[in-house]
Motif scaffolding. Structure first.
Motif, PDB file in Angstrom:
ATOM      1  N   UNK A 238      -3.149 -35.826 -23.105  1.00 51.41           N
ATOM      2  CA  UNK A 238      -4.730 -35.394 -22.920  1.00 51.41           C
ATOM      3  C   UNK A 238      -5.414 -33.921 -23.944  1.00 51.41           C
ATOM      4  N   UNK A 239      -5.871 -34.288 -24.768  1.00 55.61           N
ATOM      5  CA  UNK A 239      -6.454 -32.863 -25.387  1.00 55.61           C
ATOM      6  C   UNK A 239      -8.291 -32.816 -25.349  1.00 55.61           C
ATOM      7  N   UNK A 240      -8.834 -30.862 -25.184  1.00 51.31           N
ATOM      8  CA  UNK A 240      -9.791 -31.335 -25.591  1.00 51.31           C
ATOM      9  C   UNK A 240     -10.773 -31.519 -26.307  1.00 51.31           C
TER      10      UNK A 240
ATOM     11  N   UNK B 264     -14.513 -32.894 -20.602  1.00 57.20           N
ATOM     12  CA  UNK B 264     -14.073 -33.709 -21.189  1.00 57.20           C
ATOM     13  C   UNK B 264     -12.793 -33.799 -21.999  1.00 57.20           C
ATOM     14  N   UNK B 265     -11.663 -35.085 -22.197  1.00 55.91           N
ATOM     15  CA  UNK B 265     -10.668 -35.184 -22.281  1.00 55.91           C
ATOM     16  C   UNK B 265     -10.958 -36.448 -23.150  1.00 55.91           C
TER      17      UNK B 265
ATOM     18  N   UNK C 110      -1.725 -23.907 -32.645  1.00 55.77           N
ATOM     19  CA  UNK C 110      -0.970 -24.619 -31.204  1.00 55.77           C
ATOM     20  C   UNK C 110      -1.556 -25.064 -29.995  1.00 55.77           C
ATOM     21  N   UNK C 111      -1.269 -26.689 -29.815  1.00 61.27           N
ATOM     22  CA  UNK C 111      -1.961 -26.701 -28.597  1.00 61.27           C
ATOM     23  C   UNK C 111      -1.032 -27.856 -28.165  1.00 61.27           C
ATOM     24  N   UNK C 112      -1.315 -27.935 -26.934  1.00 61.66           N
ATOM     25  CA  UNK C 112      -0.376 -28.556 -25.532  1.00 61.66           C
ATOM     26  C   UNK C 112      -0.984 -29.064 -24.604  1.00 61.66           C
ATOM     27  N   UNK C 113      -0.651 -30.066 -24.647  1.00 62.33           N
ATOM     28  CA  UNK C 113      -0.746 -31.716 -23.308  1.00 62.33           C
ATOM     29  C   UNK C 113       0.167 -31.804 -22.789  1.00 62.33           C
ATOM     30  N   UNK C 114      -0.120 -32.355 -21.804  1.00 61.51           N
ATOM     31  CA  UNK C 114       1.148 -32.484 -20.520  1.00 61.51           C
ATOM     32  C   UNK C 114       0.410 -34.031 -20.975  1.00 61.51           C
TER      33      UNK C 114
ATOM     34  N   UNK D 124      11.552 -32.828 -29.480  1.00 63.80           N
ATOM     35  CA  UNK D 124      11.389 -34.875 -29.995  1.00 63.80           C
ATOM     36  C   UNK D 124      10.387 -34.603 -31.630  1.00 63.80           C
ATOM     37  N   UNK D 125      10.897 -35.073 -32.407  1.00 70.51           N
ATOM     38  CA  UNK D 125       9.866 -34.937 -33.798  1.00 70.51           C
ATOM     39  C   UNK D 125       9.003 -36.314 -32.609  1.00 70.51           C
ATOM     40  N   UNK D 126       7.169 -36.113 -32.743  1.00 69.21           N
ATOM     41  CA  UNK D 126       6.827 -37.406 -33.400  1.00 69.21           C
ATOM     42  C   UNK D 126       5.870 -37.203 -34.353  1.00 69.21           C
ATOM     43  N   UNK D 127       4.775 -37.980 -34.226  1.00 73.73           N
ATOM     44  CA  UNK D 127       3.650 -37.933 -35.270  1.00 73.73           C
ATOM     45  C   UNK D 127       2.303 -38.806 -34.452  1.00 73.73           C
ATOM     46  N   UNK D 128       1.024 -38.146 -34.567  1.00 75.59           N
ATOM     47  CA  UNK D 128      -0.158 -39.124 -33.677  1.00 75.59           C
ATOM     48  C   UNK D 128      -0.231 -40.095 -33.833  1.00 75.59           C
ATOM     49  N   UNK D 129      -0.046 -40.795 -33.050  1.00 74.24           N
ATOM     50  CA  UNK D 129      -0.499 -42.253 -33.918  1.00 74.24           C
ATOM     51  C   UNK D 129      -1.447 -43.118 -33.646  1.00 74.24           C
ATOM     52  N   UNK D 130      -2.388 -42.361 -32.540  1.00 73.08           N
ATOM     53  CA  UNK D 130      -3.392 -42.787 -31.509  1.00 73.08           C
ATOM     54  C   UNK D 130      -4.251 -41.596 -31.164  1.00 73.08           C
ATOM     55  N   UNK D 131      -5.463 -41.711 -31.978  1.00 73.90           N
ATOM     56  CA  UNK D 131      -6.693 -40.515 -30.883  1.00 73.90           C
ATOM     57  C   UNK D 131      -7.525 -41.669 -30.226  1.00 73.90           C
ATOM     58  N   UNK D 132      -8.005 -41.847 -29.156  1.00 78.70           N
ATOM     59  CA  UNK D 132      -9.039 -42.214 -28.223  1.00 78.70           C
ATOM     60  C   UNK D 132     -10.232 -41.415 -29.152  1.00 78.70           C
TER      61      UNK D 132
END
Length: 356
Positions: A254-256, A308-309, A37-41, A281-289
């Motif tokens: 942001x994620x590395x 770099x993030x 697992x990984x987290x981001x603020x 709260x459940x969610x899904x990734x809708x965008x990755x830069x």
């Protein structure tokens, strides 16, 4: 003089306590649910909509306040439209004139057709006279050759024939003129109909601009700001209100770069908000830069800012949002947890827990 030496044992005890605390913080504190697992603020974000006037004018009234929930197509404000209403009334008057012009042009066509019919009858009458004059001239010619008629009678019959021929030509010219007048009158009818269509279009255009003076909500949402007040004069595109669409809410974080390459749109995300840590709260990734950047200072520590993030957005389920519109708030900080290992199980503290 012996007091300092008596404080030495206390200092030793304090030092040992601090060392034990540091060891416990370093080695015994919770490190999250594991390496899968990984987290981001991040913060809760929503689609913002500016409610603006299409044409310049003065704000007549505003029907909603900040924080109000509004539905799609609900009137929110009105602009003063007296000038456009006057233009619409003028356009309607011209439209009625155009309709009257059509009736007048059609009456002219009927009149010209009647004239043409009379001219056609005149041509027929003159042709009959010509035929009679030519027959009489033929008889007079025969009689004069036999000596049964005088030269004067022959000359008179010839004059009558010439006169009848000229009368036929004049009648035919009048018929041609009458037919040309019919074509001209019919073109006037076409112009009159075109004027009616143009009048209808002008009235419709002005009415559409008047209708645009009633500012409506393009979709359901919450009023975030009142940018203008009644009585203010705004230019074209002047903002009156700002809405947020609470049915399209996401958290940006942001994620590395080592994590961004493993993410796919649609990946599962669990969100924990600082304001409601008891819920997940459940969610899904809708965008990755597609491009990397340095993490903003307000999100990460100084050491992590040097990495770099990649920005990621996690979209919250629409049905869940619609069930809890009153509780949805934008700008709330929180933590987004992503599961990188598809075989890993979400720990109990990150299992989905939503308000009932």
């Amino acid at each position: 003089m012996k007091k300092p030496s008596s404080l030495l044992p206390i200092a030793v005890v304090v030092a040992l306590a601090l060392a034990a605390g540091a060891y416990g913080w370093t080695h015994l504190r919770a490190t999250g649910p594991g390496p899968g697992f990984v987290s981001g603020n991040g913060r809760i974000e929503a689609t913002e909509i500016d409610i603006a006037t299409k044409t310049p004018g003065r704000v007549l009234d505003i029907l909603v306040g900040e924080g109000d929930l509004v539905s799609a197509n609900q009137p929110l404000a009105h602009m003063q439209m007296q000038s456009l209403e006057a233009q619409r009334d003028e356009a309607r008057a011209r439209q009625r004139q155009a309709v009257t012009g059509v009736a007048s042009a059609e009456a002219q066509v009927a009149m010209r057709e009647s004239d043409a019919a009379a001219a056609q009858a005149a041509v027929a009458a003159r042709e009959a006279d010509l035929d009679n004059a030519q027959r009489r001239l033929a008889r007079s010619t025969d009689l004069s050759r036999d000596g049964a008629a005088s030269q004067q009678e022959l000359d008179d019959d010839r004059a009558r024939a010439r006169s009848a021929t000229a009368a036929v030509a004049a009648a035919r010219a009048q018929l041609a003129a009458a037919q040309s007048a019919i074509a001209a009158a019919r073109s006037q009818v076409g112009s009159a109909h075109a004027a009616v269509v143009a009048g209808d279009a002008t009235v419709a255009r002005i009415q559409a601009e008047i209708d645009d003076g009633t500012l409506v909500a393009p979709r359901a949402g919450r009023v975030q700001y009142r940018v203008a007040q009644p009585g203010e004069v705004l230019g074209a595109g002047g903002k009156v209100l700002n809405l947020v669409d609470l049915s399209e809410v996401n958290m940006g974080f942001f994620v590395p770069e080592t994590v961004a390459g493993r993410l796919a749109v649609g990946s599962e995300v669990h969100l924990v908000l600082d304001a409601a840590p008891q819920y997940v709260i459940p969610a899904k990734v809708s965008y990755v830069s597609a491009t990397a950047q340095f993490t903003p200072k307000t999100v990460e520590t100084a050491s992590e800012r040097q990495k770099l993030m990649f920005k990621v957005k996690a979209q919250i389920d629409r049905e869940l949002l619609l069930r809890h519109l009153q509780q949805v708030k934008t700008g709330l900080p929180g933590v987004a947890w992503l599961k990188l290992d598809p075989q890993a199980e979400w720990p109990a503290e990150l299992a989905v827990k939503v308000p009932q």
